[in-house]
Design an enzyme around this catalytic site. Structure first.
Site, PDB file in Angstrom:
ATOM      1  N   CYS A   1      17.626  17.449  13.259  1.00 32.82           N
ATOM      2  CA  CYS A   1      18.757  16.525  13.367  1.00 32.82           C
ATOM      3  C   CYS A   1      18.335  15.253  14.084  1.00 32.82           C
ATOM      4  CB  CYS A   1      19.934  17.178  14.086  1.00 32.82           C
ATOM      5  SG  CYS A   1      19.600  17.549  15.822  1.00 32.82           S
TER       6      CYS A   1
ATOM      7  N   CYS B   1      16.799  15.582  17.498  1.00 31.71           N
ATOM      8  CA  CYS B   1      15.387  15.947  17.521  1.00 31.71           C
ATOM      9  C   CYS B   1      14.515  14.697  17.421  1.00 31.71           C
ATOM     10  CB  CYS B   1      15.061  16.888  16.362  1.00 31.71           C
ATOM     11  SG  CYS B   1      15.977  18.441  16.376  1.00 31.71           S
TER      12      CYS B   1
ATOM     13  N   ASP C   1       7.866 -20.136  -6.384  1.00 30.29           N
ATOM     14  CA  ASP C   1       6.731 -21.000  -6.638  1.00 30.29           C
ATOM     15  C   ASP C   1       6.614 -21.145  -8.155  1.00 30.29           C
ATOM     16  OD1 ASP C   1       4.141 -22.320  -6.192  1.00 30.29           O
ATOM     17  OD2 ASP C   1       3.348 -20.503  -7.112  1.00 30.29           O
TER      18      ASP C   1
ATOM     19  N   ASP D   1       2.545 -16.112  -5.481  1.00 31.96           N
ATOM     20  CA  ASP D   1       1.446 -15.217  -5.851  1.00 31.96           C
ATOM     21  C   ASP D   1       0.089 -15.642  -5.309  1.00 31.96           C
ATOM     22  OD1 ASP D   1       1.053 -17.474  -7.481  1.00 31.96           O
ATOM     23  OD2 ASP D   1       0.070 -16.271  -9.022  1.00 31.96           O
TER      24      ASP D   1
ATOM     25  N   ASP E   1       0.781 -19.646  -0.884  1.00 28.02           N
ATOM     26  CA  ASP E   1       2.187 -19.232  -0.756  1.00 28.02           C
ATOM     27  C   ASP E   1       2.417 -18.366   0.476  1.00 28.02           C
ATOM     28  OD1 ASP E   1       2.935 -20.470  -3.177  1.00 28.02           O
ATOM     29  OD2 ASP E   1       2.191 -18.755  -4.320  1.00 28.02           O
TER      30      ASP E   1
END
Length: 764
Positions: A28, A31, A442, A652, A656
């Protein structure tokens, strides 16, 4: 933050590192809190995050303070064990449960035995409904209840005792106290009864509650294994062996070797229907590769000599030879697994609220149970009735569902996203992404193919175009920029020999172009903006440049330096790119969701506007931001954020990365062959494993759905306790019904989270 998952057995000599520990026995949210506190107390531990659904802990260590790795690991394991839980290897947590006697899973036997022993005790309850009295003698009830209470239920006593020693509480403590109270009450009533007297006992309540809790935990374990199947499926993509070709020196014949022994530079043969053993480049043959498990791309991808292949993808009908490029942790598959594991091990911000509630939940429930007992006794109820109502409060209030609500949804969401080529690095990115209202793209390589071609070369009068193309190609041969590659490819297509060694002192001028010497002449090749800074008089090339820009082309100028230090134009180069398939659809889908779309480009305004119109963007509405230098993209993102927007940046390339890091959510479009996009991947919170703009909308959608499941789970977990505890305290729920409801709450939360596995990414 970029995390590194390390094996449990070793630590590198680094200032800061992270490792994962498997932890058995957690049940739980309480814990989770207890294990985190125990780990954080250890020397050198900077942070510790425990995930209930994966039953793992991620620990950040300062190895400068704790140079002895063996001692560090021993202390962490000891801390887990002293807290009442079992330290395990992470790999062991992912293993399927072994079959036991009669082919039944080993972990199912406690549930089966509990049901067999509890059924005779619960039978009189069924008989009462039919008007029958099937009450068993007290001594038989006692014998049936004993093994359930103290053998099958031993786990509750053990964990509850550890919780008490730590001056805290957990689910097991509530179950242990509640069922022990019912068992003790029944034993006391039987002991004080007169000989031959038929007294009503409550052994069935305690036995059935323990059995139902065990059933609930078993169902939870099965559901947890389903939430981690994405990781297991990725691990299963790794083949065991590879066919290593002879190298003429050490090996003179084809040899099968374990994949772990492959080295970069080795050449392997991949037969039809086999999986590629490592990342590499095809050096002989051609085939089709199924990369769907890695990128989500359903269609096979044609591969021929020179093409990159990814380890784990499935070879089609052709036998090929592949030169190994990356193995082990450097491979694409390993990076994917690491990203998914990082996301599933992380803790969403909303989980902090749950942790705060869990810290006080169990003590509060114990107080409520005592108040319930006292209130019923004060109202004149019999001791056994008052005790049963208090037991019902203890049983129904177990915080299992609270602890599972968030991690179960995150695991299911990140797992299904990974199968569709969307890798979510951390839970925070997942939680923020659903709030995104502005997406900045981009242009080159993200919305366009990123493979521009040289459309025209217009030379100054009296200058040979072929010689100029050869000169420009020599200057650009050492550059990886898309426009530079386009120049080199155009020269090669015309049969022009490209001699990189003829260019010297070549330098890249960020955001502008390249400068160097070719055969003793100082040359500059770059943007019109740069030419303006160099005060290059374009003459009749100016009209050509404006015409090309109006047609959507990117324009560069090749100029040479005069003896007086000025610059003379030699030629104009016009480049064209094509929109990616699905880019316009992706923009339209985002707009339908009410999300603003912005294209950020380094191109001049005319070229950027022309491409934007082809993509369906509206330049007049401010959806095009042109002439942005690479270093200024992050500033554009910050300006959008300052306008009160939640911004996702999609890119990419290396340039960037700052913008991806500056955005609320960075999305990096990865390429299977790695390369420059690796930097973008590290800066981004979400990685799109194929260059499909539609994945942006898909990533935002799975984020929205996952956060929705988290909210649903938390609502029902809280509502269940808010409604259940008062009903139990007022006497409307028996311990048996409370136990069934408690088990059902955890299973329902996991089942709701697993519904995310039905999600499908939008198709083009």
């Amino acid at each position: 933050m970029n995390t590194t998952t390390l094996p449990q057995e070793s630590l590198p000599d680094a200032e800061v590192c992270e490792l994962d520990l498997g932890i058995g026995g957690m049940t739980c949210a309480s814990c989770v809190s207890r294990v985190e506190k125990a780990l954080k107390k250890q020397p050198g531990v900077m942070a510790a995050t425990v995930n209930l659904a994966t039953e793992t802990a991620r620990v950040s260590l300062n190895t400068a303070d704790t140079p002895d790795s063996t001692e560090v690991l021993a202390r962490l394991k000891r801390a887990v064990r002293d807290a009442g839980y079992e330290p395990r290897a992470v790999e062991a947590m992912d293993e399927e449960v072994a079959k036991g006697w009669l082919g039944v899973p080993r972990d199912a036997w406690p549930v089966i035995l509990g049901a067999l022993l509890s059924a005779p005790l619960a039978l009189p309850m069924v008989g009462d409904l039919a008007g029958k009295h099937w009450m068993l003698p007290a001594w038989i009830q006692f014998l049936l209840a004993m093994p359930v209470q103290f053998v099958l239920g031993a786990r509750f006593y053990k964990a509850g005792w550890h919780a008490l020693k730590a001056l805290t509480g957990n689910m097991e403590l509530l179950v242990a106290i509640g069922t022990t109270a019912g068992w003790a009450l029944s034993t006391w009533l039987w002991w004080r009864a007169d000989a031959g007297e038929m007294v009503h006992l409550y052994y069935e309540g305690s036995a059935v509650v323990i059995t139902l809790v065990l059933l609930g935990k078993w169902l939870e374990a099965r559901a947890k294994r389903q939430t981690t199947e994405a990781i297991r499926a990725l691990h299963a993509l790794r083949p065991e062996n590879a066919h290593l070709l002879p190298d003429g020196v050490r090996r003179t014949e084809l040899t099968d070797v374990p994949v772990d022994e492959l080295l970069p530079g080795d050449v392997i043969r991949v037969l039809p229907g086999e999986r590629f053993a490592a990342d590499g480049t095809v050096v002989a043959g051609s085939t089709q590769a199924d990369e769907s498990m890695l990128t989500g791309e359903a269609m096979p991808v044609h591969k021929t000599v020179g093409d990159a292949v990814t380890g784990g993808s499935l070879n089609g009908e052709g036998a090929v030879e592949v030169r190994v490029r990356a193995v082990g942790a450097q491979s694409v598959l390993s990076r994917i697994i690491a990203l998914v594991q990082d996301a599933q091990a992380g803790k969403a911000p909303v989980q902090r609220m749950v942790d705060q509630v869990a810290a006080v939940f169990v003590p509060a429930v114990l107080v409520i149970a005592l108040i319930t007992l006292g209130a019923w006794l004060w109202q004149g109820a019999l001791l056994e009735d008052a005790l049963l109502h208090a037991v019902a409060v203890l049983v129904i209030a177990c915080p299992c569902a609270l602890g599972l609500a968030t991690p179960a949804a995150i695991m299911a969401g990140t797992g299904v996203a990974a199968r569709h080529g969307i890798l979510i690095k951390d839970a925070q990115a997942l939680e923020i992404a659903h709030r995104v209202d502005t997406v900045a793209f981009d242009k080159t390589g993200t919305l366009t193919e990123g493979h521009p071609r040289l459309r025209r070369l217009v030379a100054m009068p009296g200058v040979d175009e072929r010689a100029l193309l050869q000169t420009a190609a020599a200057l650009q041969a050492q550059s990886a920029h898309p426009l530079a590659r386009a120049v080199v490819e155009a020269a090669q297509e015309q049969g022009i020999e490209v001699s990189p060694e003829s260019a010297t002192d070549v330098q890249a001028v960020a955001g502008r172009g390249s400068q160097g010497q070719v055969q003793g002449t100082v040359l500059a090749l770059g943007s019109l903006r740069w030419m303006g800074e160099l005060k290059v008089a374009l003459g009749h090339l100016q009209a050509e440049a404006e015409a090309e820009q109006g047609a959507g082309a990117s324009v560069s100028v090749l100029a040479s330096q005069a003896p007086d230090g000025g610059w003379v134009p030699l030629a104009l180069l016009s480049f064209g790119d094509e929109p990616k398939a699905g880019a316009a659809q992706a923009i339209a889908e985002l707009r339908e969701r009410g999300i603003r779309v912005v294209m950020v480009s380094g191109d001049n305004q005319g070229a950027a506007t022309a491409m934007a119109l082809r993509l369906g963007l509206r330049p007049d509405a401010g959806e095009v931001i042109a002439e942005v230098l690479p270093g200024d993209k992050a500033s554009v993102v910050r300006q959008l954020k300052e306008g009160g927007h939640t911004v996702a940046m999609v890119g990419d390339g290396v340039n960037d990365a700052p913008a991806l890091a500056a955005a609320d959510v960075g999305m990096a479009m990865s390429h299977a062959q790695g390369g420059s996009s690796d930097v973008a991947m590290h800066a981004a919170g979400i990685t799109l494993m194929r260059g499909d703009p539609l994945l942006v909308s898909a990533a935002l959608d799975i984020s929205r759905r996952t956060v929705g499941k988290i909210r649903q789970n938390l609502f029902w977990a809280f509502a269940y306790n808010v409604a259940g505890i008062p009903l139990a305290a007022l006497g409307f729920l028996s311990p048996v019904v409370a136990g069934a409801a408690m088990a059902l709450s955890s299973v329902s939360v996991l089942t709701n989270a697993l519904l995310l596995k039905r999600w499908r990414a939008p198709q083009r």
